[in-house]
Motif scaffolding. Structure first.
Motif, PDB file in Angstrom:
ATOM      1  N   THR A  22       0.832  -1.203   0.000  1.00 26.39           N
ATOM      2  CA  THR A  22       0.000   0.000   0.000  1.00 26.39           C
ATOM      3  C   THR A  22       0.869   1.257   0.000  1.00 26.39           C
ATOM      4  OG1 THR A  22      -0.150  -0.227   2.410  1.00 26.39           O
ATOM      5  CG2 THR A  22      -2.009  -1.053   1.107  1.00 26.39           C
ATOM      6  N   GLN A  23       2.035   1.194   0.646  1.00 23.40           N
ATOM      7  CA  GLN A  23       2.941   2.343   0.614  1.00 23.40           C
ATOM      8  C   GLN A  23       3.438   2.609  -0.801  1.00 23.40           C
ATOM      9  OE1 GLN A  23       3.067  -0.100   2.821  1.00 23.40           O
ATOM     10  NE2 GLN A  23       3.212   0.758   4.889  1.00 23.40           N
ATOM     11  N   ALA A  24       3.758   1.539  -1.533  1.00 25.89           N
ATOM     12  CA  ALA A  24       4.198   1.710  -2.917  1.00 25.89           C
ATOM     13  C   ALA A  24       3.048   2.209  -3.794  1.00 25.89           C
ATOM     14  CB  ALA A  24       4.736   0.387  -3.457  1.00 25.89           C
ATOM     15  N   GLU A  25       1.850   1.717  -3.538  1.00 29.53           N
ATOM     16  CA  GLU A  25       0.685   2.193  -4.299  1.00 29.53           C
ATOM     17  C   GLU A  25       0.453   3.677  -4.052  1.00 29.53           C
ATOM     18  OE1 GLU A  25      -2.687   2.331  -6.709  1.00 29.53           O
ATOM     19  OE2 GLU A  25      -1.078   0.858  -6.574  1.00 29.53           O
ATOM     20  N   LEU A  26       0.673   4.136  -2.829  1.00 30.56           N
ATOM     21  CA  LEU A  26       0.524   5.561  -2.531  1.00 30.56           C
ATOM     22  C   LEU A  26       1.535   6.383  -3.322  1.00 30.56           C
ATOM     23  CD1 LEU A  26      -0.865   7.755  -0.858  1.00 30.56           C
ATOM     24  CD2 LEU A  26       0.805   7.321   0.961  1.00 30.56           C
ATOM     25  N   LEU A  27       2.748   5.871  -3.495  1.00 29.90           N
ATOM     26  CA  LEU A  27       3.757   6.575  -4.302  1.00 29.90           C
ATOM     27  C   LEU A  27       3.287   6.720  -5.749  1.00 29.90           C
ATOM     28  CD1 LEU A  27       7.053   4.874  -3.048  1.00 29.90           C
ATOM     29  CD2 LEU A  27       6.154   7.111  -2.373  1.00 29.90           C
ATOM     30  N   VAL A  28       2.636   5.677  -6.280  1.00 30.66           N
ATOM     31  CA  VAL A  28       2.147   5.714  -7.660  1.00 30.66           C
ATOM     32  C   VAL A  28       0.963   6.670  -7.779  1.00 30.66           C
ATOM     33  CG1 VAL A  28       1.114   4.351  -9.510  1.00 30.66           C
ATOM     34  CG2 VAL A  28       3.000   3.401  -8.179  1.00 30.66           C
ATOM     35  N   GLU A  29       0.001   6.535  -6.869  1.00 33.82           N
ATOM     36  CA  GLU A  29      -1.209   7.358  -6.959  1.00 33.82           C
ATOM     37  C   GLU A  29      -0.925   8.839  -6.709  1.00 33.82           C
ATOM     38  OE1 GLU A  29      -4.544   5.954  -4.781  1.00 33.82           O
ATOM     39  OE2 GLU A  29      -4.433   3.919  -5.600  1.00 33.82           O
TER      40      GLU A  29
ATOM     41  N   GLU B  56      -2.753  -7.989   3.240  1.00 32.53           N
ATOM     42  CA  GLU B  56      -1.637  -7.555   2.395  1.00 32.53           C
ATOM     43  C   GLU B  56      -0.428  -8.472   2.567  1.00 32.53           C
ATOM     44  OE1 GLU B  56       1.368  -3.707   2.061  1.00 32.53           O
ATOM     45  OE2 GLU B  56      -0.549  -3.490   3.076  1.00 32.53           O
ATOM     46  N   GLU B  57      -0.152  -8.862   3.801  1.00 28.44           N
ATOM     47  CA  GLU B  57       0.974  -9.738   4.067  1.00 28.44           C
ATOM     48  C   GLU B  57       0.726 -11.143   3.519  1.00 28.44           C
ATOM     49  OE1 GLU B  57       4.717 -10.991   5.702  1.00 28.44           O
ATOM     50  OE2 GLU B  57       3.842  -9.127   4.958  1.00 28.44           O
ATOM     51  N   ALA B  58      -0.507 -11.636   3.658  1.00 30.87           N
ATOM     52  CA  ALA B  58      -0.836 -12.956   3.109  1.00 30.87           C
ATOM     53  C   ALA B  58      -0.623 -12.972   1.596  1.00 30.87           C
ATOM     54  CB  ALA B  58      -2.277 -13.319   3.455  1.00 30.87           C
TER      55      ALA B  58
ATOM     56  N   LEU C 289      -5.782   0.491  -0.322  1.00 32.97           N
ATOM     57  CA  LEU C 289      -5.458   1.884  -0.007  1.00 32.97           C
ATOM     58  C   LEU C 289      -6.733   2.720   0.089  1.00 32.97           C
ATOM     59  CD1 LEU C 289      -2.945   3.683   0.445  1.00 32.97           C
ATOM     60  CD2 LEU C 289      -3.116   4.330  -1.967  1.00 32.97           C
ATOM     61  N   GLY C 290      -7.691   2.447  -0.796  1.00 34.78           N
ATOM     62  CA  GLY C 290      -8.962   3.167  -0.730  1.00 34.78           C
ATOM     63  C   GLY C 290      -9.704   2.894   0.569  1.00 34.78           C
ATOM     64  N   THR C 291      -9.695   1.641   1.004  1.00 30.31           N
ATOM     65  CA  THR C 291     -10.362   1.288   2.263  1.00 30.31           C
ATOM     66  C   THR C 291      -9.695   1.971   3.445  1.00 30.31           C
ATOM     67  OG1 THR C 291     -10.979  -0.871   1.350  1.00 30.31           O
ATOM     68  CG2 THR C 291     -11.017  -0.639   3.747  1.00 30.31           C
ATOM     69  N   ARG C 292      -8.369   1.981   3.445  1.00 36.59           N
ATOM     70  CA  ARG C 292      -7.657   2.622   4.558  1.00 36.59           C
ATOM     71  C   ARG C 292      -7.855   4.132   4.555  1.00 36.59           C
ATOM     72  NH1 ARG C 292      -1.850  -0.488   5.214  1.00 36.59           N
ATOM     73  NH2 ARG C 292      -2.610  -2.611   4.834  1.00 36.59           N
ATOM     74  N   ASN C 293      -8.023   4.699   3.386  1.00 35.97           N
ATOM     75  CA  ASN C 293      -8.297   6.138   3.304  1.00 35.97           C
ATOM     76  C   ASN C 293      -9.620   6.473   3.982  1.00 35.97           C
ATOM     77  OD1 ASN C 293      -7.928   8.831   2.531  1.00 35.97           O
ATOM     78  ND2 ASN C 293      -9.078   8.526   0.642  1.00 35.97           N
TER      79      ASN C 293
ATOM     80  N   LEU D 248      -2.060   6.428   4.891  1.00 31.81           N
ATOM     81  CA  LEU D 248      -2.661   7.722   4.591  1.00 31.81           C
ATOM     82  C   LEU D 248      -2.550   8.685   5.756  1.00 31.81           C
ATOM     83  CD1 LEU D 248      -3.816   7.911   1.753  1.00 31.81           C
ATOM     84  CD2 LEU D 248      -4.138   5.607   2.618  1.00 31.81           C
ATOM     85  N   VAL D 249      -2.222   8.193   6.925  1.00 34.27           N
ATOM     86  CA  VAL D 249      -2.037   9.030   8.116  1.00 34.27           C
ATOM     87  C   VAL D 249      -0.735   8.620   8.785  1.00 34.27           C
ATOM     88  CG1 VAL D 249      -4.509   9.361   8.508  1.00 34.27           C
ATOM     89  CG2 VAL D 249      -3.341   7.418   9.564  1.00 34.27           C
ATOM     90  N   ARG D 250      -0.288   9.437   9.725  1.00 36.36           N
ATOM     91  CA  ARG D 250       0.870   9.108  10.549  1.00 36.36           C
ATOM     92  C   ARG D 250       0.369   8.571  11.889  1.00 36.36           C
ATOM     93  NH1 ARG D 250       4.112   8.866   7.083  1.00 36.36           N
ATOM     94  NH2 ARG D 250       5.656  10.405   6.469  1.00 36.36           N
TER      95      ARG D 250
END
Length: 648
Positions: A300-307, A505-507, A554-558, A565-567
């Motif tokens: 999801t971190q890499a997806e955030l870099l792309v988006e 995600e880990e699975a 990533l959308g769900t976590r947003n 998406l947050v710290r």
């Protein structure tokens, strides 16, 4: 004038101390006898509060803002400037990002000194590196242009999803070679020593001998320090390593690479707990260099870099993916149970059995991924199903091998006379089946077929072609020559049901790592995943589309305001200590305070959640508050972890 005070040299030193209120540079006079040898980046000993402490000279000056009497440097440990200016700036940035001390980061960045190694004659620099062929990268959109940009000294930033069966180590070596051919350095980070050894071999093939070094904590002090000095002195341009190498002093850094950023091995267990991905991305920002986040899947971190537009996705066309992928078969939905009622209770359902039989009949090995190590890591009463516990410490009982005596997994005490505390029964049944028991069962089922296990302290590197069964725990799957004919993913519930934000995600990351070792479907390769085909993780595996799952996650976590998406910041310590730290901290507006919850009898954990924009401000506030507390209570520490890997 005759009575003018002669100019003096002042060294600004980072003193090695864990106390937050000492996280600043201190001025010391440079003695005249060492003035020509004290340089920024060298190690010194200084007198501080009556003690002799180690430190690094960060910079030299001719004046000081300190109004008292300056103490001289007590000892020049070595004139070798082991700390470069870019790494010193990076360390300060990482310390601020993770609410830590500069000295803690420098302890991670610079290995302990080996005086004998410093005295060795440095090897000569190797000749120029020839730009590698780009054929392997042509299978990916933007792949060839990516290599061209590296050799032209530009700084592309990409998230690369490797095709199944890809020789990813050679592709990364080619990227490093293109960077070095353009006259810049490259730093490549992998999760573990096994990956590093394979990457080392690939770099030697592509670059030639003596054109790179490897850095890892497993190398031993002397060998590691020798490799570190080779990079610091500019003898080599390419460095490969594990987490310990993220701060490697590569000269004129032009490329940073991280393979499999979701692997837990990339998270530093020592303060201030930085993640290798964040260190490398910060290096890319500060050094204006290229960056590659790569893997079989996409976090999801890499997806955030792309988006966010920070990175470009480098992936293959769908038709290319289909040709390279194995056939994926899910087993576990209602239709499967209706067709084969016994498969619901079977650990190896009929489709998995048939896939293994076919692969072995075709002369190909079979990989079985079992999430648990050991034989029977958890047992329960066969009569009332109550979990079997140790009579001494109440820890869980397990069975280490066939015919062995049950023993506690906490204190190790044998429990030969175990009696259930609920019903008094003596018989035990398996709750969880480990890889060793799985291998034993498969050995009986497929008589005459060699069965190998890989996991724990015995990890296989490669499996020869031919009929064989390999039972491996996640992350320990060996590569098979020619690929596996079948990959069986068992006990998927053990990964999916983990109490962790990243469980799904880990699975998926672990499933893809095993499935990518299978032969393409056209060559008879298949993957059987014992899970409901309707699950999003299984759907992503079926489609071989981890980017779709990452975007969905990533959308769900947003929506839920979850990382990345947050710290998030975790504060762990005694309840009174955590309360004191919070009282001294001025939280950014809108920061959520979650908890506290008990960790054990003496400590609790409090979570703070804020926006990514306010993350640095929150870290700075917590560091300031920790410094204020350490002045009064230096021994009473509250652990501050920014973006902890485990949230529950």
């Amino acid at each position: 004038m005759l009575f003018d005070t002669p100019p003096r040299t002042v060294a600004r030193v980072c003193v090695d101390s864990p106390l937050p209120h000492l996280d600043r540079l201190f001025d010391y006079l440079v003695p005249e006898e060492t003035a020509d040898r004290v340089r920024p980046g060298c190690r010194v000993k200084v007198r501080f509060a009556g003690r002799l402490l180690s430190g690094f000279v960060i910079e030299l000056a001719t004046d000081t803002r300190y109004e008292g009497r300056l103490h001289p440097i007590e000892k020049l440990v070595s004139p070798e400037p082991v700390l470069s200016e870019p790494v010193a700036k990076l360390a300060r940035e990482i310390a601020d990002r993770y609410a830590g001390n500069l000295s803690d980061v420098l302890r991670l960045a610079v290995p302990p000194r080996q005086a004998r190694i410093e005295q060795e004659e440095p090897p000569g620099r190797a000749g120029p590196i020839v730009e590698p062929p780009a054929a392997g990268w042509r299978r990916y959109a933007h792949g060839e242009r990516f290599l061209t940009a590296l050799s032209a000294r530009r700084h592309p930033r990409v998230v690369w999803q490797a095709l199944p069966g890809e020789d990813w180590r050679t592709r990364l070596a080619e990227a490093a070679a293109a960077t070095a051919a353009g006259g810049r350095g490259a730093l490549l980070i992998v999760p573990d020593q096994r990956d590093l050894e394979a990457l080392d071999a690939a770099l030697t093939r592509v670059l030639g001998p003596d054109r790179h070094v490897c850095l890892s904590a497993a190398m031993g002090p002397a060998k590691r320090y020798r490799a570190f000095l080779a990079a610091r002195r500019g003898t080599v341009r390419v460095v490969a390593g594990t987490r310990a190498a993220v701060f490697a002093p590569v000269a004129d850094l032009g490329l940073v690479v991280l393979w499999d950023d979701g692997d837990d091995s990339h998270a530093e267990p020592h303060a201030p707990y930085p993640h290798a991905r964040e260190v490398l991305l910060t290096r890319a920002k500060l050094g204006d260099c290229a960056a590659v986040i790569a893997g079989w899947t996409r976090s999801t971190q890499a997806e955030l870099l792309v988006e966010s537009g920070w990175a470009t996705a480098v992936t293959a066309e769908r038709e290319t993916v289909r040709r390279a992928s194995p056939r994926v078969v899910p087993v576990g939905d209602d239709a499967d149970l209706a067709a084969d009622p016994d498969s619901g209770a079977a650990r190896l359902p009929t489709p998995a059995w048939r896939a293994a039989q076919k692969a072995l009949r075709d002369g190909n090995p079979v990989l079985v991924q079992s999430p648990r190590r050991g034989y029977l890591p958890a047992v329960s009463c066969a009569d009332c199903r109550r979990r079997a516990q140790c009579a001494q410490c109440s820890g869980p009982l397990g069975l280490p091998s066939s015919g062995a005596t049950p023993a506690c997994r906490w204190c190790g005490r044998p429990a030969a006379d175990h009696r259930c505390a609920g019903c008094g029964g003596r018989r035990l049944r398996a709750n969880v089946i480990g890889a060793a028991r799985t291998a034993e069962e498969l050995g009986r089922a497929f008589a005459g077929v060699p069965v190998h296990t890989s996991g724990g302290d015995r990890i296989l590197g490669e499996v020869a072609a031919g009929p064989a069964i390999v039972v491996a725990t996640p992350g320990a799957e060996p590569v098979a020559v020619g690929g596996y004919g079948a990959v069986l993913l068992l006990d998927t519930w053990a990964l999916l049901s983990r109490a962790d934000l990243r469980a799904e995600e880990e699975a998926l990351r672990r499933w893809f790592a095993a499935a990518a070792l299978a032969r393409p479907a056209a060559d008879g390769g298949s993957v059987v995943v014992v899970a409901d085909g309707g699950l999003p993780t299984v759907q992503a595996l079926l489609r071989w589309d981890p980017a779709w799952f990452a975007a969905r996650e990533l959308g769900t976590r947003n929506e839920l305001r979850f990382p990345p998406l947050v710290r998030m910041v975790a504060l762990t310590g005694r309840p009174a200590s955590v309360a004191e730290l919070m009282a001294l901290t001025e939280l950014p507006t809108g920061t959520d305070v979650l908890g506290p919850i008990p960790v054990d009898a003496e400590t609790e954990r409090l979570l703070l959640r804020t926006t990514r924009r306010d993350g640095m401000r929150l870290a700075a506030e917590l560091h300031r508050a920790s410094a204020a507390r350490s002045l009064k209570k230096p021994g009473d520490v509250v652990r501050v972890q920014v973006d902890p890997r485990e949230l529950w």
